[in-house]
Design an enzyme around this catalytic site. Structure first.
Site, short mmCIF file in Angstrom:
data_model
loop_
_atom_site.label_atom_id
_atom_site.label_comp_id
_atom_site.label_asym_id
_atom_site.label_seq_id
_atom_site.Cartn_x
_atom_site.Cartn_y
_atom_site.Cartn_z
N TYR A 1 0.80 -1.23 0.00
CA TYR A 1 0.00 0.00 0.00
C TYR A 1 0.84 1.29 0.00
O TYR A 1 0.28 2.37 -0.11
CB TYR A 1 -0.98 0.00 1.18
N GLU B 1 -2.32 -30.05 9.47
CA GLU B 1 -2.55 -29.24 8.26
C GLU B 1 -3.74 -28.31 8.42
O GLU B 1 -3.67 -27.14 8.09
CB GLU B 1 -2.79 -30.17 7.06
N ASP C 1 -4.00 -34.14 5.16
CA ASP C 1 -5.00 -34.85 4.35
C ASP C 1 -4.32 -35.92 3.50
O ASP C 1 -3.15 -35.77 3.12
CB ASP C 1 -5.71 -33.87 3.41
#
Length: 422
Positions: free
Chosen positions: A165, A251, A303
């Site tokens: 910014y 995770e 996973d």
């Protein structure tokens, strides 16, 4: 007698129902037995940690590789000033100016088995100002160097978003300022943390860990279910102490919340940490600091899909995007606890809880099988091959089919009891 017999048979059927509802719970031994296994693992990790850690300079590699180091602010200032002076001389000599930027392309990266991480080779590219194709990127590089110099003079930290910014019109998109920030780290030869630019807080930690954050002592057993946000600036973290037997790297946020709410870390003394998906720099630095200072084994719960293994490899071997800083960002010897493709049949996870792999998933899985850091571990190759062959994947939440607390009450304790990790 009849009443007692009926009561007995009722209680038997209740046991059967419990076993059906919580498969394999009857295989669990008392917690004391599992704790004994964990103590053995923890002691083995501590004794292995006494040996000297190999570094890039200890190896005679055929390729020259580069690594960045943590630098004090005064050194960062000096390197920026030296660079500015060289650019000025080049302009005065009538040669214009250009930056020599280390290439972070995949072709300029090397997996080093002895270190078990990805490092950056020494190829560089020239980024001249007087070229239509690179003028904008050269301007962004100059602007970011100027901003970093201001930060080092004021000794303050800003986020990557703050940096973007400061000049939205020039940067246009944060991915562009982020990429050049990594280039600047490589050019100056220092870690991104040394530049006083941090990412926003993302990772969290809960469990048997006490540490100081900017002088304030934090007890992670008293931080509620949400845990303590991992400080974006690792320099704020110190005085780590713990009575944990291992670190559990998770995770997903959902699995982390389940374990935190069940106070899993009290039943089996551990520290639970998550980056809520893709590993961010702060969580990777924090995990490495815990592993190195507390000398604890790290077990990972991800996973059962190619992306879970990719996330695990980023923590362990480093990401290709930040291979220049892999020495500071990687945590050696992370063990893959679950969810593994072989667990889907082993724990009888129902078909309706498994997901078909997409073509992209299968391609990612096959690409991973070609990676040296996967080939190095035969167990990983076997599991990944099974995943690609079966074309099935599953999330950690698939275990909830047996009950919301199955993860903390049966699956993880049984995994720890059987020492079922890779």
């Amino acid at each position: 007698m009849g009443k007692r017999r009926r009561a007995d048979s009722d209680s038997d059927s209740d046991d059967d129902t419990t076993t059906t509802r919580l498969p394999f719970k009857n295989r669990l031994k008392p917690d004391s037995v599992i704790l004994s296994t964990l103590k053995t693992l923890s002691a083995a990790t501590k004794s292995a940690s006494t040996s000297k850690t190999l570094t890039l300079t200890d190896l005679s590699l055929s390729s020259t590789c580069r690594e960045v180091t943590d630098l004090p602010l005064s050194s960062v200032q000096n390197r920026i000033l030296t660079l500015a002076l060289n650019l000025t001389k080049s302009i005065l000599a009538g040669n214009g100016f250009s930056f020599s930027v280390p290439s972070r392309a995949a072709t300029n990266q090397l997996y080093v088995p002895e270190l078990d991480r990805i490092v950056l080779k020494d190829k560089s590219s020239v980024r001249p100002y007087a070229s239509v194709s690179t003028v904008r990127k050269t301007t962004i590089t100059t602007r970011i160097l100027s901003l970093i110099h201001q930060l080092s003079l004021k000794n303050i930290h800003v986020t990557k978003r703050d940096l973007f910014y400061t000049d939205v019109k020039l940067f246009q998109d944060q991915t562009q300022s982020d990429a050049v920030l990594d280039d600047v780290s490589c050019i100056l030869g220092c870690t991104r943390s040394s530049l006083n630019v941090v990412a926003a807080e993302k990772g969290v930690v809960v469990g048997r860990l006490v540490f100081s954050d900017n002088g304030d002592m934090i007890d992670c057993t008293k931080m509620g279910i949400g845990g303590k946000a991992i400080p974006p600036n690792i320099d704020r973290v110190g005085d780590m102490s713990s009575d944990a037997l291992f670190i559990l790297l998770v995770e997903k946020d959902a699995a982390y919340m389940r374990l935190a709410e069940d106070r899993f870390y009290n039943r089996f003394p551990c520290i639970i940490v998550t980056a809520k998906g893709q590993p961010d720099v702060a969580t990777r630095l924090f995990l490495r600091k815990m592993k190195m200072e507390l000398k604890l084994p790290v077990l990972a719960l991800v996973d059962s899909d190619p992306y879970g293994l990719k996330i695990l490899s980023v923590y362990g071997c480093g990401s290709k995007n930040m291979s220049y800083d892999s020495a500071n960002l990687t945590t050696p010897d992370i063990k893959w606890l679950g969810i593994r493709p072989s667990d889907l049949d082993k724990y009888k996870i129902p078909e309706q809880c498994r997901l078909p792999m997409t073509e992209q998933d299968i391609k990612t899985g096959k690409d991973l099988l070609e990676e040296d850091f996967v080939k190095k571990n035969p167990g990983w190759v076997e599991e990944l091959s099974l995943m690609v062959k079966s074309k099935q994947k599953a999330e950690i939440q698939a275990l909830s089919t047996f009950g919301f607390q199955y993860l903390s009450e049966v699956y993880l304790p049984l995994k720890l009891q059987q020492q079922d990790w890779l």
